[in-house]
Enzyme design. Structure first.
Site, mmCIF file in Angstrom:
data_model
loop_
_atom_site.group_PDB
_atom_site.id
_atom_site.type_symbol
_atom_site.label_atom_id
_atom_site.label_comp_id
_atom_site.label_asym_id
_atom_site.label_seq_id
_atom_site.Cartn_x
_atom_site.Cartn_y
_atom_site.Cartn_z
ATOM 1 N N ASP A 8 43.422 13.847 36.817
ATOM 2 C CA ASP A 8 43.291 14.636 35.594
ATOM 3 C C ASP A 8 43.654 13.688 34.457
ATOM 4 O O ASP A 8 44.827 13.402 34.213
ATOM 5 C CB ASP A 8 44.257 15.837 35.670
ATOM 6 N N LYS A 70 41.441 9.736 24.238
ATOM 7 C CA LYS A 70 40.445 10.505 24.992
ATOM 8 C C LYS A 70 39.505 11.264 24.046
ATOM 9 O O LYS A 70 38.348 11.484 24.361
ATOM 10 C CB LYS A 70 41.169 11.482 25.916
ATOM 11 N N GLU A 147 37.156 20.170 33.701
ATOM 12 C CA GLU A 147 38.568 20.593 33.835
ATOM 13 C C GLU A 147 38.717 22.078 34.159
ATOM 14 O O GLU A 147 39.449 22.432 35.075
ATOM 15 C CB GLU A 147 39.344 20.239 32.561
ATOM 16 N N ASP A 170 41.921 27.093 29.027
ATOM 17 C CA ASP A 170 42.529 25.770 29.242
ATOM 18 C C ASP A 170 42.781 25.113 27.878
ATOM 19 O O ASP A 170 41.847 24.650 27.215
ATOM 20 C CB ASP A 170 41.567 24.930 30.099
#
Ligand code: AMP
Length: 603
Positions: A8, A70, A147, A170
């Site tokens: 992850d 990211k 994800e 999420d």
């Protein structure tokens, strides 16, 4: 088949997991912790720090430390650090390398393959950049998993496994993904996804930091990167503190300025109202797309660090109605799911019949002639968002002007009306025989696979001329030659050795506190750092280093608490009220204790 590592790769923290003994198992890093901050910092000697140490250095050495990269995966953003330029995927590669090395050490075996999770909203370029990051870290990344799909997989494995439909919310450090998940038998079907890839916990940190500046008449944008870093770090700690206490004091002392601000959940909601408002849009969209209302949903599963905010939970209860919010290991769910997926990919007996179907999170299409405004093409969708993967769709187009010699298929991703408001992924040009407009036609096939790789085939119907483009590369992602070259260069830059890491981390922590503290506390931190440094490098006595490491750790912990919670004015006599040291029986060390407290720090 060798072991596959599930990763992850988060905006804020990254985790690794493997499938072991019938379950997904998280792998601790060299500090024995599951969360490795996604922060990279470059030392003077080409040593690369990743994780906790780098996070400390973010404040003390902002010019050579990077985080939140990211968010820029798949873009041409470059970070210039110590005279060298790095792409976001190269920085991510350092994080992947660290996770890989920690996992290899923990499991005692070589790992060459990984499954990596990405936000559902990552576009093709960002996915390709993620794969490149794997390659740069010496890992083959065949499979990318969304994800929220990973989180759904983990929820399914640890739930009651009844047929049900649930929502996965999420919310991490940089992105929000909302997915609608249908589970029946051994099939987990993601039926709709939506999200905001520029909304996350760091936006709340910034809102708090800006409020602090407003109350203290500072201009956040005018502060140096180091002072901004200290402020954001304090803001983040205050925000996180609100999941445990009703009121917290945010204290900032950065060597030039000191001040405090009271924080509570109500205030957090007030100062970040525009952020809260952005949260409901993806929820509404996903329910519309999935043609569901809340009555058909059994629960809402909260995943990601930002779901720990009580104010967020309150807001969701308020907007979704009285609802069963399930907060299940928000930090670990995605990693546990990727670990499960790694097990499926390894075709392990105890999991191989579990099936996960995923969908395309955005529409894919091409630009077509706009009769109303020839300068702005319109978007013609070929693959609609939320189509089940893998999928293949065909469309036919005709020439738009008399005797044109070429047809250009521009490939776009997005939902906007005008083609150029969407993301341009690539283009294919084919020759057509000159003819009156509308006479010549081309057939276009889009095939989108489970890894988010798009293949575009174009055929000229009259001549049979065919062209194919695999949309994985663009000007702003790396070619395989570039990757090979870069692997060799990056490998020369060694990660900090594992047996040194805890000491370097202690230094980095001490350095940050030194930068934050004033007066006697600053001196006290400095003296301990000097002392520890000497012990480590000049004396090199492992027994003493171990003993004093604990002592210094304790000291820094107290100093941190002191800076966080108490009045900043510090009086040296106060130290006894908050500085607790370890009891130690050893006579020789007792002697050193005395030296320490007498202030004789040299031996
Ligand atoms: P993730 O990307 O899932 O690791 O989430 C990281 C984000 O969660 C960061 O922005 C953190 O500040 C935030 N976070 C972690 N713990 C808490 C907490 N207790 N309260 C509020 N936010 C938190």
């Amino acid at each position: 088949m060798g072991r596959i590592l599930g990763i992850d790769l988060g905006t804020t923290n990254s985790l690794a997991a493997v499938w072991q003994n019938g379950e997904s198992m998280l792998i601790p890093n060299s500090f024995g912790e599951y969360l490795t901050p996604s922060v990279v910092s470059f030392g003077e000697d080409d040593t690369v720090y990743v994780g906790k140490t780098a996070k400390e250095r973010l404040v003390t050495h902002p010019e050579c430390s990077v985080s939140v990269f990211k968010r820029f995966m798949g873009t041409d953003k470059k970070y210039k650090i110590r005279g060298k330029k790095y792409r976001p995927e190269e920085l991510s590669a350092f994080v992947l390398r660290k996770l890989r090395e920690d996992a290899q050490r923990y499991l005692g075996e070589e790992i060459e393959e990984a499954v990596v999770s990405v936000p559902a909203y990552f576009n093709d370029k960002a996915r390709k950049a993620t794969k490149n990051a794997g390659e740069l870290a010496g890992l083959k990344v065949d499979r990318i998993i969304n994800e929220p799909s990973a989180a759904a997989l983990a929820c399914r494995k640890c739930g009651n496994e009844q047929d049900e439909t649930f929502l996965v919310f999420d919310f991490g450090g940089g992105t929000l993904d909302v997915s609608l998940v249908d589970c029946f038998d051994n099939i987990i079907e993601i039926t709709a996804v939506s999200g905001d890839n520029h909304l996350g916990g760091s936006d709340f940190d910034e809102a708090v930091a800006r409020e602090f500046c407003r109350e203290h008449h500072l201009d956040f944008d005018e502060l140096s990167p180091q002072r901004q870093g200290i402020l954001l770090e304090s803001a983040s700690r205050a925000k996180c503190g609100l999941s445990e206490k009703k009121d917290v004091i945010m204290s900032v002392s950065d060597g030039e300025f000191k001040g405090q601000m009271e924080m509570n959940n109500k205030k957090l909601i007030k100062i970040s109202m525009p952020l809260f408002q952005r949260i409901s849009a993806p929820v509404k969209r996903v329910m519309n797309d999935g043609k569901k209302d809340m009555l058909g949903i059994s629960k809402v599963i909260l995943v990601g660090g930002s779901c720990k905010m009580p104010s967020l939970q309150q807001y969701l209860c308020h907007t979704l109605g009285e609802y069963s919010l399930a907060v299940m290991n928000p930090d670990y769910m995605v990693a546990l799911g990727v670990g499960t997926y790694a097990g499926i990919k390894e075709r392990r007996e105890d999991i191989k019949d579990l099936l996960l179907t995923d969908i395309c999170p955005f529409s894919l299409g091409t630009g077509i002639f706009n009769a109303g405004n020839a300068k702005r093409a319109l978007m013609s969708t070929i693959i609609e968002r939320n189509s089940v993967l893998p999928c293949s769709h065909r469309a036919h187009f005709q020439t738009a002007s008399d005797y044109q010699k070429h047809v250009v298929i521009d490939v776009y991703q997005g939902e906007e009306y005008y083609a150029d408001n969407n993301i341009h992924l690539g283009e294919i040009e084919v020759n057509v025989p000159p003819a009156p407009k509308g006479k010549e036609t081309v057939t276009v096939d889009y095939t989108y696979d489970i890894n988010g790789i798009l293949i575009v085939d174009v055929e000229v119907d009259s001549t049979g001329e065919k062209k194919r483009q695999v949309i994985t590369t663009g000007t702003d992602t790396m070619s395989s030659d570039e990757i090979k070259k870069r692997v060799a260069q990056l490998e020369k830059m060694g990660l900090c050795p594992a047996d040194q890491e805890e000491y370097r981390m202690l230094f980095a922590w001490g350095e940050r506190l030194y930068a934050q503290a004033f007066g006697p506390l600053k001196n006290a931190v400095g003296e301990r750092l000097d002392f520890f440094q000497r012990l480590l490098y000049a004396e090199q006595n492992p027994y003493k280093v171990k003993k004093w490491k604990r002592e210094i750790e304790n000291f820094l912990k107290n100093a941190e608490n002191y800076l966080d919670d108490k009045e900043i004015e510090w009086n040296p006599e106060d130290i006894d009220s908050w500085y607790e040291e370890d009891e130690e029986d050893d006579e020789e060390l007792r002697e050193e204790d005395r030296l320490w407290h007498d202030g004789h720090l040299t031996h």
